[in-house]
Design a protein around this motif. Structure first.
Motif, PDB file in Angstrom:
ATOM      1  N   SER A   1      68.684 -36.316  -4.665  1.00 12.60           N
ATOM      2  CA  SER A   1      69.592 -36.763  -5.727  1.00 12.60           C
ATOM      3  C   SER A   1      69.987 -38.223  -5.591  1.00 12.60           C
ATOM      4  CB  SER A   1      70.833 -35.884  -5.741  1.00 12.60           C
ATOM      5  OG  SER A   1      71.445 -35.931  -4.488  1.00 12.60           O
ATOM      6  N   SER A   2      69.769 -38.801  -4.421  1.00 14.34           N
ATOM      7  CA  SER A   2      70.129 -40.203  -4.275  1.00 14.34           C
ATOM      8  C   SER A   2      69.038 -41.121  -4.821  1.00 14.34           C
ATOM      9  CB  SER A   2      70.407 -40.536  -2.807  1.00 14.34           C
ATOM     10  OG  SER A   2      69.256 -40.298  -2.046  1.00 14.34           O
TER      11      SER A   2
ATOM     12  N   TRP B   1      63.154 -40.045  -8.689  1.00 17.64           N
ATOM     13  CA  TRP B   1      62.569 -38.745  -8.315  1.00 17.64           C
ATOM     14  C   TRP B   1      63.410 -37.582  -8.829  1.00 17.64           C
ATOM     15  CZ3 TRP B   1      61.744 -39.871  -2.364  1.00 17.64           C
ATOM     16  CH2 TRP B   1      60.720 -40.831  -2.229  1.00 17.64           C
TER      17      TRP B   1
ATOM     18  N   GLU C   1      70.221 -50.130 -12.598  1.00 17.05           N
ATOM     19  CA  GLU C   1      69.936 -49.630 -11.252  1.00 17.05           C
ATOM     20  C   GLU C   1      69.029 -48.398 -11.313  1.00 17.05           C
ATOM     21  OE1 GLU C   1      73.421 -48.822  -8.850  1.00 17.05           O
ATOM     22  OE2 GLU C   1      72.118 -47.762  -7.460  1.00 17.05           O
TER      23      GLU C   1
ATOM     24  N   LEU D   1      60.918 -46.012  -4.078  1.00 24.19           N
ATOM     25  CA  LEU D   1      61.522 -46.485  -2.825  1.00 24.19           C
ATOM     26  C   LEU D   1      61.830 -47.976  -2.808  1.00 24.19           C
ATOM     27  CD1 LEU D   1      59.265 -44.421  -0.398  1.00 24.19           C
ATOM     28  CD2 LEU D   1      61.686 -44.045  -0.787  1.00 24.19           C
TER      29      LEU D   1
ATOM     30  N   THR E   1      63.858 -49.633  -4.726  1.00 25.88           N
ATOM     31  CA  THR E   1      65.179 -49.986  -5.246  1.00 25.88           C
ATOM     32  C   THR E   1      66.200 -50.005  -4.113  1.00 25.88           C
ATOM     33  OG1 THR E   1      64.540 -48.614  -7.123  1.00 25.88           O
ATOM     34  CG2 THR E   1      66.791 -49.433  -7.110  1.00 25.88           C
ATOM     35  N   GLU E   2      66.988 -51.076  -4.063  1.00 25.78           N
ATOM     36  CA  GLU E   2      68.094 -51.100  -3.105  1.00 25.78           C
ATOM     37  C   GLU E   2      69.083 -50.008  -3.505  1.00 25.78           C
ATOM     38  OE1 GLU E   2      69.202 -55.687  -2.088  1.00 25.78           O
ATOM     39  OE2 GLU E   2      69.758 -54.925  -4.037  1.00 25.78           O
ATOM     40  N   LYS E   3      69.488 -49.181  -2.561  1.00 27.23           N
ATOM     41  CA  LYS E   3      70.470 -48.154  -2.924  1.00 27.23           C
ATOM     42  C   LYS E   3      71.883 -48.729  -2.906  1.00 27.23           C
ATOM     43  CE  LYS E   3      67.819 -44.103  -1.659  1.00 27.23           C
ATOM     44  NZ  LYS E   3      67.563 -43.142  -0.578  1.00 27.23           N
ATOM     45  N   ILE E   4      72.078 -49.780  -2.136  1.00 27.55           N
ATOM     46  CA  ILE E   4      73.358 -50.486  -2.160  1.00 27.55           C
ATOM     47  C   ILE E   4      73.034 -51.964  -2.375  1.00 27.55           C
ATOM     48  CG2 ILE E   4      75.338 -51.219  -0.771  1.00 27.55           C
ATOM     49  CD1 ILE E   4      75.398 -48.396   0.366  1.00 27.55           C
ATOM     50  N   HIS E   5      73.648 -52.535  -3.395  1.00 29.75           N
ATOM     51  CA  HIS E   5      73.322 -53.905  -3.756  1.00 29.75           C
ATOM     52  C   HIS E   5      73.566 -54.870  -2.585  1.00 29.75           C
ATOM     53  CE1 HIS E   5      72.569 -57.272  -6.263  1.00 29.75           C
ATOM     54  NE2 HIS E   5      73.739 -57.804  -5.960  1.00 29.75           N
ATOM     55  N   GLY E   6      72.582 -55.678  -2.292  1.00 28.83           N
ATOM     56  CA  GLY E   6      72.715 -56.660  -1.219  1.00 28.83           C
ATOM     57  C   GLY E   6      72.026 -56.237   0.066  1.00 28.83           C
ATOM     58  N   GLU E   7      71.518 -55.011   0.063  1.00 28.60           N
ATOM     59  CA  GLU E   7      70.833 -54.456   1.242  1.00 28.60           C
ATOM     60  C   GLU E   7      69.638 -55.318   1.671  1.00 28.60           C
ATOM     61  OE1 GLU E   7      71.469 -51.940   3.764  1.00 28.60           O
ATOM     62  OE2 GLU E   7      71.651 -50.550   2.090  1.00 28.60           O
TER      63      GLU E   7
ATOM     64  N   TYR F   1      61.595 -54.620   0.946  1.00 29.19           N
ATOM     65  CA  TYR F   1      61.324 -53.679  -0.144  1.00 29.19           C
ATOM     66  C   TYR F   1      59.927 -53.900  -0.728  1.00 29.19           C
ATOM     67  CZ  TYR F   1      66.097 -52.079   0.040  1.00 29.19           C
ATOM     68  OH  TYR F   1      67.279 -51.524   0.462  1.00 29.19           O
TER      69      TYR F   1
END
Lengths: 291, 386
Positions: free
Chosen positions: B183-184, B188, B261, B326, B328-334, B345
């Motif tokens: 789900s994160s 997918w 996002e 895969l 995509t940054e899940k937290i912006h700035g990662e 990435y």
């Protein structure tokens, strides 16, 4: 600064009571203004609150938190619930925690448990910078442990999410499931790669989970494993604070047992200006951010 | 021609051997994936091959369960194809594991019922056993001349095939669900994902089978062969078009009003660095050309060529499920928080990954050539009811 403010408030209140008497229809406008002002003063006044948290003979908050940890250790493991709070207003983005963590856990290149996300806000000359250290959130409802095909990663009774290095098959499914992208794969890289001689510091073992982990052969744990922050479990068990806390130059980190109402952490997380990352995921992180 | 094929095959096996040697001696050190793009070419190959297997198996059920006369002679070819592609899939995912020698743990200590990966493994283990049993009986049936025994054997095959259909749907749907339940990952996490996997399996699996029949079937100048090719061509055409429809559903719904996002992965897939995998490899060579050939040409060669294109380009579809999901940054700035190649990435398979991929394909081709030589898969023999 304070005096004129108080004066202006007094004046304001006088005006307000006059207005309230004059007509009830006007009051919502004024009461709204009053709320905003008082909230702003109370929520932001954090320095004073920290001192009130100290109490007793403590002069150093870290020593108090260390005692919190030691007190929690006297309880059975299932009654402890470790949590962390990071004050984003204090974090200066120095990465001391990042480096301390790498050193403490003898992390190889490309593995980091506590990166600090740095964000610039605004355009010159109206700019500010926000620093966001990001350890494992040690979620109450961790999505990463659910997906592990062999049950190698799980949440301990004290809430710390761990990886059993000797069981993990290295499929990396948990890494895709973590909403915070915290987990790291150990590819077996060394700092001395490319040097004509092996670097001494690559031979340093890691003491995670109170065991000694060497990195001699490929596919010998923790190489080929998924790795993550453990809240420095090996230090906690000895009554020490996580390494990231002890090196923080700004004192922006708080740690302790969330189940202990007398602990520093429990007093902090109940505040209004405390939040968690990706609240909407419902993972209930135990790393809180003071904003 | 044959000599050239053998030379190429040996070169493939040798080159692949270098990759396997590198993988076994240096672990994942030479791999191109990292801690952000955690899965790469091998996982894409795994879902590709496992789709081929499920597709070929479902085709075999037309013979052993639905007893469609047309396909009687090719039933065992479909079964063996399913078996070989399953072996390739398992090889691919085995090389991808961080600890290859702990793979047995998925059987000895599965995290059921919560882990979709554990479900998938148990389901394909059951499928593997069933496939072996069904192949065994299929050959036994063929070499049996006693009509009473034949009847008993075809009943057994029908039973196994009947169990096999829901099993194949469950296990391949399970592979899709493995991605779907995350789900994160907005790309997918869609109810369509498992269905998309199944339809893809039927499209690519039937195309592989059609390609094999078109190019290797020995009794070529018969009405039977022509008729079978026409029917297979229709199956491939319909399943490719249906797969395209699902793809449209997924993309259009996600992109129409999607938040930036949520749609980043899709936009990367369509217009990012590897846009050509989608547009050239998949849409042009994997859909448009084959659909044109299948719809307008009747010759076995054209049908075979169209199927070949579908089969080979389908790896692009699989890559486009794994990789864009895969990046995509899940937290912006990662991406800039801690700089290291493993935390990038960006992903492109390393030479070791390509070499191991060549090895897996060579093993599959080798198994097929040996199987065909000894089991005479592409030669017509007695039919089920004769």
């Amino acid at each position: 600064m304070d005096t004129p403010k108080k004066n202006s408030r007094r004046e304001f209140l006088t005006k307000f009571s006059v207005a309230a008497l004059a007509g009830a229809t006007l009051s919502p406008l004024f009461s709204k203004e009053q709320d905003t002002e008082s909230d702003a003063v109370e929520v932001r006044n954090f320095t004073e609150s920290i001192e009130s948290l100290l109490g007793g003979d403590y002069t150093n908050i870290k020593l108090k938190m260390q005692d919190d940890v030691r007190r929690a250790l006297k309880k059975p493991v299932d009654q402890r619930r470790w949590g962390m709070a990071i004050d984003l207003r204090k974090c200066v983005g120095c990465n001391a925690c990042t480096v301390a963590c790498i050193s403490e856990n003898a992390l190889p290149p490309g593995v980091v448990y506590r990166p600090v996300i740095k964000e610039e806000i605004g355009t010159y000359p109206n700019v500010s910078k926000r620093n966001l250290p990001k350890p494992c959130m040690h979620c109450e409802e961790p999505p990463c442990t659910e997906v592990c095909p062999v049950g190698a990663t799980y949440k301990r009774k004290d809430g710390i999410v761990v990886v059993d290095y000797e069981t993990c098959i290295g499929c990396r499914y948990c890494m895709t499931a973590c909403p915070y992208e915290h987990r790291m794969f150990d590819f077996g890289e060394k700092y001395g790669d490319g040097l004509p001689f092996p670097a001494k510091y690559d031979e340093r073992p890691s003491f995670e989970y109170e065991k000694e982990w060497k990195r001699d052969k490929p596919e010998e744990s923790p190489i080929g494993n998924v790795r993550k922050c453990t809240f420095c479990l090996h230090r906690l068990e000895e009554g020490l604070l996580p390494q990231c806390l002890t090196t923080c130059i700004a004192g922006a980190n708080y740690f302790g047992d969330l189940n202990d109402p007398d602990s520093v952490i429990a007093k902090i997380v109940s505040r209004l200006n405390v939040t968690v990352l990706k609240k909407e995921m419902g993972t209930k992180p135990k790393v809180y951010y003071i904003i | 021609m044959k000599k050239l094929f053998y030379v190429l095959w040996i070169i493939g096996l040798l080159l692949g051997g270098i990759g396997v040697f590198q993988r076994l001696t240096t672990g994942h050190l030479l791999a191109g994936y990292g801690s952000r793009v955690v899965w790469g070419l091998w996982v894409a190959m795994y879902i590709y091959f496992i789709g081929l297997s499920a597709g070929a198996f479902l085709l075999s059920s037309l013979v052993y369960v639905f007893r469609i006369k047309m396909f009687e002679k090719v039933g065992k070819l479909a079964l063996v194809t399913a078996l070989i592609t399953l072996v390739c899939a398992l090889l691919a995912i085995w090389f991808d594991l961080g600890h290859m020698w702990r793979a047995y743990e998925v059987i000895t200590r599965p995290n059921l019922p919560s882990s979709m990966m554990a479900w998938m493994i148990w389901l394909y283990t059951a499928y593997f056993i069933l496939l072996l049993a069904e192949t065994f009986y299929a050959f036994k049936l063929e070499n049996n001349n006693d009509s009473a025994q034949k009847e008993a054997l075809s009943k057994k095959l029908r039973l196994l095939g009947s169990i096999g259909i829901p099993l194949a749907i469950a296990f391949h749907g399970g592979v899709g669900a493995l991605f779907g339940v995350v789900s994160s990952n907005p790309m997918w996490h869609s109810a369509l994902t498992p269905i998309f996997f199944l339809v893809g399996a039927i499209a690519s699996g039937s195309a592989l089978f059609t390609m094999i029949v078109a190019f290797f079937w020995e009794e070529r100048n018969s009405a039977y062969f022509d008729e079978m090719m026409q029917l297979l061509a229709k199956i491939v055409l319909i399943s490719v078009l249906f797969d395209l429809l699902l793809e449209w559903a997924e993309l259009s719904i996600a992109l129409w009003m999607g938040s930036p996002e949520h749609t980043f992965g899709y936009r990367e897939m369509l217009f990012g660095e590897y846009w050509y995998v989608f547009w050239i490899l998949h849409i042009l060579l994997g859909v448009m050309v084959p659909v044109f050939l299948l719809a307008t040409r009747k010759k076995p060669f054209a049908i075979g060529l169209a199927s070949l294109l579908v089969v080979f380009t389908f790896i692009g579809v699989r890559l486009n499920i794994v990789i864009p999901g895969l990046v995509t940054e899940k937290i912006h700035g990662e991406a800039t928080a801690y700089i290291h190649p493993r935390l990038s990435y960006h992903y492109f398979p390393s030479s070791m990954e390509w070499l191991v991929a060549i090895f897996i394909v060579s093993v599959g081709i080798g198994l097929f050539v040996i199987g065909n030589r000894y089991l005479k898969l592409t030669q017509p023999k007695h039919s089920l009811n004769s």
